[in-house]
Scaffold this active site. Sequence first.
Site: not given
Length: 213
Positions: A8, A10
Site C-alpha cells: 500500500d 499512504d
Amino acid sequence: MTRALLFDMDGTLIHSDPLHIEVFRAFYAERGRAIDTEYFLKHIHGGSNAEIFGRDFPGEDAKALGDEKEALFRARLPERMDPTPGTHALLDRAKAEGWPVAVVTNAPRLNAEAMLRTLGLADRIETLVIGDECARSKPDPTPYRVAMERVGIAPHHAIAFEDSPSGLRSARSAGAKVVGVRSSLPHDRLVEAGAHLSVADFTDPQIEALLRD
C-alpha cells in the site's frame, strides 16, 4: 521460493496520514463540518474518494470534491520525504531475489506518482495498481488480484503490506499473506481487520522470518 511484495502507499510506504488529516480537516471545515483524527481513522482512512465524499456530501459531485482535495494534498506534499524505515533494504532484497514488487493503492494516480517521486522510489516500483482504475477499489479484493495477475504470482506467494482496515481486508480476501504496519493503528486493530502479523516498520525481524517461510 518466488514471492511478490505488494505495498500500500499512504501510511505504509510513506507516513502521510498526518498530512491527509490536516487536509481533510481543512476541506471539511470549509464546508461547515468539523472532523477529528478519530473520525478520519474510523470513516476515511483507507477509503476511496467516491465512497468518502459520496457518503459525507450526498448530492454533490464526489469526483470533483475528490479532485479538489487531492490537489490540496499534492500542494502540501514536501519535495522530499524518507520512506518507512527498511524500505530500501526490502526493495534491495526483492531485486536480488528476482521478486516482483507492486504498489496497490486507493490513492489517485497523480497522488501515487507524486508520492513515489517524493520518496525517491519512482524508478524502483515495477507495477502501480490504482484502486479507482479497477472494477472495484479496496476493501474489495480486486486491486490486489489485479496486482497479482500483472506480476504473474499466485496469491499464496504474495506478501502484502497494509496499514488500514480496508486495505487489510482487500489483501486478505485476495489470498495474500498480510502484514499490518502500525503507522496509525495498533496491533489489535490491524489483526482484527485481517493482518496475520504487525510491524512498526520494515526493519522488524518478523519480516525476514516471513520471507524465509
